[in-house]
Write an enzyme that holds these catalytic residues in place. Sequence first.
Site, mmCIF file in Angstrom:
data_model
loop_
_atom_site.group_PDB
_atom_site.id
_atom_site.type_symbol
_atom_site.label_atom_id
_atom_site.label_comp_id
_atom_site.label_asym_id
_atom_site.label_seq_id
_atom_site.Cartn_x
_atom_site.Cartn_y
_atom_site.Cartn_z
ATOM 1 N N HIS A 1 -12.832 57.504 58.517
ATOM 2 C CA HIS A 1 -12.135 58.092 57.373
ATOM 3 C C HIS A 1 -12.520 57.372 56.087
ATOM 4 O O HIS A 1 -12.687 56.167 56.046
ATOM 5 C CB HIS A 1 -10.611 58.070 57.549
ATOM 6 C CG HIS A 1 -9.990 56.726 57.748
ATOM 7 N ND1 HIS A 1 -10.563 55.724 58.484
ATOM 8 C CD2 HIS A 1 -8.801 56.224 57.319
ATOM 9 C CE1 HIS A 1 -9.771 54.665 58.500
ATOM 10 N NE2 HIS A 1 -8.705 54.935 57.792
ATOM 11 N N HIS B 1 -5.615 50.271 66.201
ATOM 12 C CA HIS B 1 -5.132 51.636 66.069
ATOM 13 C C HIS B 1 -5.663 52.482 67.227
ATOM 14 O O HIS B 1 -6.802 52.301 67.663
ATOM 15 C CB HIS B 1 -5.651 52.283 64.776
ATOM 16 C CG HIS B 1 -5.062 51.723 63.531
ATOM 17 N ND1 HIS B 1 -3.710 51.611 63.314
ATOM 18 C CD2 HIS B 1 -5.650 51.270 62.389
ATOM 19 C CE1 HIS B 1 -3.486 51.118 62.108
ATOM 20 N NE2 HIS B 1 -4.649 50.888 61.531
ATOM 21 N N GLU C 1 -5.226 46.371 53.737
ATOM 22 C CA GLU C 1 -5.643 46.346 55.137
ATOM 23 C C GLU C 1 -7.020 45.724 55.218
ATOM 24 O O GLU C 1 -7.874 45.969 54.361
ATOM 25 C CB GLU C 1 -5.702 47.760 55.715
ATOM 26 C CG GLU C 1 -6.155 47.790 57.170
ATOM 27 C CD GLU C 1 -6.390 49.203 57.713
ATOM 28 O OE1 GLU C 1 -6.380 49.371 58.943
ATOM 29 O OE2 GLU C 1 -6.589 50.129 56.904
#
Length: 314
Positions: free
Chosen positions: A206, A252, A271
């Site tokens: 992403h 994740h 992050e």
Amino acid sequence: MGVLRIGHISIRVMDVDAAVKHYEEVLGLKTMMKDNAGNVYLKCWDEWDKYSLILTPSDRAGINHVAFKVQDDADLDALKTRIEAWGTKTQWLEEGALPSTGRMLQFNLPSGHEMRLYAMKEYVGTDVGTLNPDPWPDGIRGAGAHWLDHCLLMCEMNPEAGINKVEENTRFMKECLDFFLTEQILVGPEGNMQAATWMARTSTPHDIAFVGGPVNGLHHIAFFLDSWHDVLKAADVMAKKKVKIDVAPTRHGITRGETIYFFDPSGNRNETFAGLGYLAQPDRPVTTWSEDRLGSGIFYHTGELVASFTDVYT
């Protein structure tokens, strides 16, 4: 033609000196310049354009805008036509509106977040150069982040009122900017309501993501690291620097990324993200996470949500 990659993000900070210290000493960015308005421009060691992060003095934290780089200046004209045909107003910002940057096309996403597109930013090169480069430069500070990787924007979602800015943003990014969907969370009685989406223009899982919430905002900005080992080292740096960690090192399920979440001194969530996860391509099947597996999608090891992660953002 079209969007290449994320170019920079501009965020508000309440103490510029403290913010600069954080991004330099914890993440390893380098200050490139400061303008007359007090804005500070920074870059990571493995980035070649002049800056990727702008810190703007303010009385509150949050995002000003996110900018993506396009391939050619002429692409800006073509994208302006496409965006306005979609029903979104645009505005030109002339060259020099931001230092060392060409003209920019400015507009708001359906969620209200400001986005900009540009084709030119001053090239300064990476810290290792392009001729027989070393794998990393001497003098790395903190976590030694390679580059600004992505951002996640919180988008208003109120099904009872018929509001779902996640879905609207996702359609806009696909139809106007040629982003493709890599992963999504579907919720609701029919299991067909987009509560979160992850979208790409590059081959990473992403470049931008949208998650539903009560109000629009910034959830986090992410910086890329090489490996799980680097994520652990980053956590050590944060502990030494007394940084407030939101989520300790974990994985994740969504994107398969290895991660730490933490806050800058103003409360903007950061992050550090490692592991490309998979090869994102337009023809890759979209990964879907159902509402009953939401916890595993976000935090794969425990399968449990952290309250601050979903409730706290700027």
